[in-house]
Enzyme design. Structure first.
Site, PDB file in Angstrom:
ATOM      1  N   SER A 123      44.341  25.853  40.594  1.00  0.00           N
ATOM      2  CA  SER A 123      43.533  27.363  40.601  1.00  0.00           C
ATOM      3  C   SER A 123      43.486  27.973  41.854  1.00  0.00           C
ATOM      4  CB  SER A 123      41.967  27.048  40.731  1.00  0.00           C
ATOM      5  OG  SER A 123      41.717  26.260  39.712  1.00  0.00           O
ATOM      6  N   HIS A 144      48.585  29.981  36.314  1.00  0.00           N
ATOM      7  CA  HIS A 144      47.709  29.912  36.283  1.00  0.00           C
ATOM      8  C   HIS A 144      46.892  29.913  34.837  1.00  0.00           C
ATOM      9  CE1 HIS A 144      43.042  29.679  37.962  1.00  0.00           C
ATOM     10  NE2 HIS A 144      43.569  28.852  37.699  1.00  0.00           N
ATOM     11  N   GLU A 156      47.968  33.981  34.980  1.00  0.00           N
ATOM     12  CA  GLU A 156      48.680  34.423  36.089  1.00  0.00           C
ATOM     13  C   GLU A 156      49.510  33.505  36.572  1.00  0.00           C
ATOM     14  OE1 GLU A 156      44.408  34.859  38.529  1.00  0.00           O
ATOM     15  OE2 GLU A 156      45.101  32.946  38.374  1.00  0.00           O
ATOM     16  N   ASN A 195      40.429  33.840  40.418  1.00  0.00           N
ATOM     17  CA  ASN A 195      39.248  33.248  40.977  1.00  0.00           C
ATOM     18  C   ASN A 195      38.938  34.207  42.384  1.00  0.00           C
ATOM     19  OD1 ASN A 195      38.962  30.463  39.407  1.00  0.00           O
ATOM     20  ND2 ASN A 195      40.700  29.822  39.960  1.00  0.00           N
TER      21      ASN A 195
HETATM   22  N1  3HC Z   1      38.108  23.233  23.729  1.00  0.00           N
HETATM   23  C1  3HC Z   1      39.110  24.544  22.727  1.00  0.00           C
HETATM   24  N2  3HC Z   1      38.206  24.822  22.099  1.00  0.00           N
HETATM   25  C2  3HC Z   1      37.180  25.463  22.421  1.00  0.00           C
HETATM   26  C3  3HC Z   1      36.553  24.513  23.363  1.00  0.00           C
HETATM   27  C4  3HC Z   1      36.933  23.612  23.981  1.00  0.00           C
HETATM   28  N3  3HC Z   1      36.164  23.469  25.023  1.00  0.00           N
HETATM   29  N4  3HC Z   1      34.962  25.544  23.294  1.00  0.00           N
HETATM   30  C5  3HC Z   1      35.062  26.548  22.428  1.00  0.00           C
HETATM   31  N5  3HC Z   1      36.461  26.407  22.146  1.00  0.00           N
HETATM   32  C6  3HC Z   1      36.786  27.228  20.959  1.00  0.00           C
HETATM   33  C7  3HC Z   1      36.196  27.150  19.865  1.00  0.00           C
HETATM   34  O1  3HC Z   1      36.706  26.369  18.834  1.00  0.00           O
HETATM   35  C8  3HC Z   1      36.043  28.454  19.149  1.00  0.00           C
HETATM   36  O2  3HC Z   1      37.385  28.668  17.907  1.00  0.00           O
HETATM   37  P1  3HC Z   1      37.137  29.758  16.977  1.00  0.00           P
HETATM   38  O3  3HC Z   1      36.423  30.795  16.962  1.00  0.00           O
HETATM   39  O4  3HC Z   1      38.749  29.907  16.672  1.00  0.00           O
HETATM   40  O5  3HC Z   1      36.892  28.507  15.564  1.00  0.00           O
HETATM   41  C9  3HC Z   1      35.819  29.199  20.070  1.00  0.00           C
HETATM   42  O6  3HC Z   1      35.907  28.410  21.089  1.00  0.00           O
HETATM   43  C10 3HC Z   1      34.401  29.503  20.595  1.00  0.00           C
HETATM   44  O7  3HC Z   1      33.460  28.894  20.525  1.00  0.00           O
HETATM   45  P2  3HC Z   1      32.428  28.646  20.060  1.00  0.00           P
HETATM   46  O8  3HC Z   1      31.372  29.837  19.229  1.00  0.00           O
HETATM   47  O9  3HC Z   1      31.421  26.883  20.298  1.00  0.00           O
HETATM   48  O10 3HC Z   1      31.848  29.052  21.927  1.00  0.00           O
HETATM   49  P3  3HC Z   1      31.087  30.331  22.510  1.00  0.00           P
HETATM   50  O11 3HC Z   1      31.408  31.186  21.595  1.00  0.00           O
HETATM   51  O12 3HC Z   1      30.274  29.734  23.515  1.00  0.00           O
HETATM   52  O13 3HC Z   1      33.271  30.065  23.548  1.00  0.00           O
HETATM   53  C11 3HC Z   1      33.950  29.458  25.164  1.00  0.00           C
HETATM   54  C12 3HC Z   1      33.320  29.252  24.357  1.00  0.00           C
HETATM   55  C13 3HC Z   1      35.146  30.009  24.584  1.00  0.00           C
HETATM   56  C14 3HC Z   1      34.035  28.783  26.097  1.00  0.00           C
HETATM   57  C15 3HC Z   1      32.685  30.984  25.901  1.00  0.00           C
HETATM   58  O14 3HC Z   1      31.468  30.488  26.103  1.00  0.00           O
HETATM   59  C16 3HC Z   1      34.028  31.433  26.991  1.00  0.00           C
HETATM   60  O15 3HC Z   1      34.715  32.412  26.929  1.00  0.00           O
HETATM   61  N6  3HC Z   1      33.435  31.077  28.070  1.00  0.00           N
HETATM   62  C17 3HC Z   1      34.160  31.779  29.689  1.00  0.00           C
HETATM   63  C18 3HC Z   1      34.723  30.890  29.811  1.00  0.00           C
HETATM   64  C19 3HC Z   1      35.884  31.086  31.306  1.00  0.00           C
HETATM   65  O16 3HC Z   1      34.689  32.405  31.415  1.00  0.00           O
HETATM   66  N7  3HC Z   1      36.823  30.292  31.269  1.00  0.00           N
HETATM   67  C20 3HC Z   1      37.761  31.344  32.708  1.00  0.00           C
HETATM   68  C21 3HC Z   1      36.946  29.744  33.530  1.00  0.00           C
HETATM   69  S1  3HC Z   1      37.336  30.237  34.926  1.00  0.00           S
HETATM   70  C22 3HC Z   1      38.955  29.139  35.136  1.00  0.00           C
HETATM   71  O17 3HC Z   1      39.297  28.545  33.831  1.00  0.00           O
HETATM   72  C23 3HC Z   1      39.661  28.957  36.755  1.00  0.00           C
HETATM   73  C24 3HC Z   1      40.556  27.506  37.433  1.00  0.00           C
HETATM   74  O18 3HC Z   1      41.157  27.708  38.092  1.00  0.00           O
HETATM   75  C25 3HC Z   1      38.818  27.342  37.616  1.00  0.00           C
END
Ligand code: 3HC
Length: 290
Positions: A123, A144, A156, A195
């Protein structure tokens, strides 16, 4: 379509990120071996593949054929030599500890053939902090992914001063072949793009909470319902892991000496209590009753 010359991908670390990176690559048609030193984590990753793929078929998001092919493409082993010995690309997704990453890269450099690209999903640790343990500087870079890696499109790709154009280009193409949207950073910078932006949001959200201005539920609501983010910062930290927020804060503080970069009091408290978010069943929110 897979990228020419990249037939087998090895993902080292089957945890929060690794198991989904591996499955994304298998869905894209690559032969993938996912490896981890923990048999429990590896078993969980395999179980995830065995439930996720049929669920996608049942949801009508994936054909039965594609699910079968992806499952056949991915295998799991705790033997690093077996996993990486003939890989064309290795994506390391282990704990965010520099010394551990250096150790694994040194092992990989010995195990893998000279053409193998070694990428880290770190990250925030830039590959120039790792590259000197290898004899293939041109073939080392950052790649990333974002959590959940099966869903989030961005990757990234970060070029270190040592990374060859060819390596960066190949990794960009692999990302595209996985249906991702890669961005190329021509220079290394701590936290890359996402990040850095996320850290600014989290720092302010944690400050507001630690100052007793609002609850984390209300801060999350503010970000979701006023700014339109899919998730508020506290729910997101639960998803990515509060342990990771702690390590990121400590690493950055050690590097800059700036006390504002230290993990906030609530992050330290959650870290010590092992309330790391979804992965432990409790973080800012409770996931035990799901
Ligand atoms: N694993 C796999 N697929 C998942 C999942 C998981 N944990 N959670 C949700 N999904 C999928 C679902 O199956 C669904 O797929 P579909 O639409 O094709 O059927 C889709 O995502 C939407 O899921 P939900 O309807 O259950 O829920 P949401 O609409 O609330 O979406 C989310 C969930 C995709 C996690 C959404 O809330 C989101 O985009 N959140 C923000 C995530 C984000 O910002 N990520 C970046 C984090 S920073 C990072 O990772 C960097 C690192 O270095 C720290």
């Amino acid at each position: 379509m897979t990228v020419a010359g990249i037939n087998k991908i090895c993902v080292v670390g089957a945890g929060n990120m690794g198991h989904q990176i591996a499955l994304s690559a298998a869905l894209a048609g690559y032969k993938v071996v996912c490896t981890d030193i923990s048999p429990e984590i590896l078993a969980k990753a395999e179980q995830f593949a065995d439930t996720y793929l049929p669920e996608r078929v049942a949801k009508g998001k994936l054909s039965e054929e594609a699910a079968k092919a992806a499952r056949a493409n991915i295998s799991f082993t705790s033997d690093l030599k077996e996993a990486a010995g003939d890989a064309d690309l290795v994506i390391e997704a282990i704990l965010e500890k520099l010394e551990l990453k250096r150790k694994v890269f040194a092992q990989l450099d010995e195990i893998c053939p000279p053409h193998t690209i070694l990428a880290t999903n770190s990250s925030f640790i830039v590959s120039s902090k790792i590259v000197d343990v290898t004899n293939r500087p041109g073939k080392v870079c950052n790649m990333h992914f974002f959590n959940p890696a099966l869903v989030m499109k961005l990757v990234e790709v970060v070029k270190g001063p040592h990374t060859s154009e060819e390596t960066a280009g190949t990794v960009m193409e692999v990302c595209k072949s996985m249906g991702k949207i890669p961005v190329l950073l021509q220079k290394e910078i701590y936290g890359f793009l996402v990040n850095r932006i996320l850290a600014a949001i989290n720092q302010e959200a944690l400050y507001l909470y630690d100052m007793g201005i609002a609850s984390y539920e209300d801060i999350d609501n503010a970000v979701v319902y006023a700014l339109g983010h899919p998730m508020g910062p506290f729910r997101l930290m639960d998803l990515t892991g509060i342990d990771l927020s702690y390590y990121i804060g400590m690493e950055r503080y050690q590097e800059t000496g700036d006390p504002t970069h230290k993990p906030s009091p609530i992050v330290v408290e959650k870290f010590v209590k092992k309330e790391w978010g979804r992965k432990t069943g409790k973080g800012f929110y409770d996931y035990s009753k799901k």
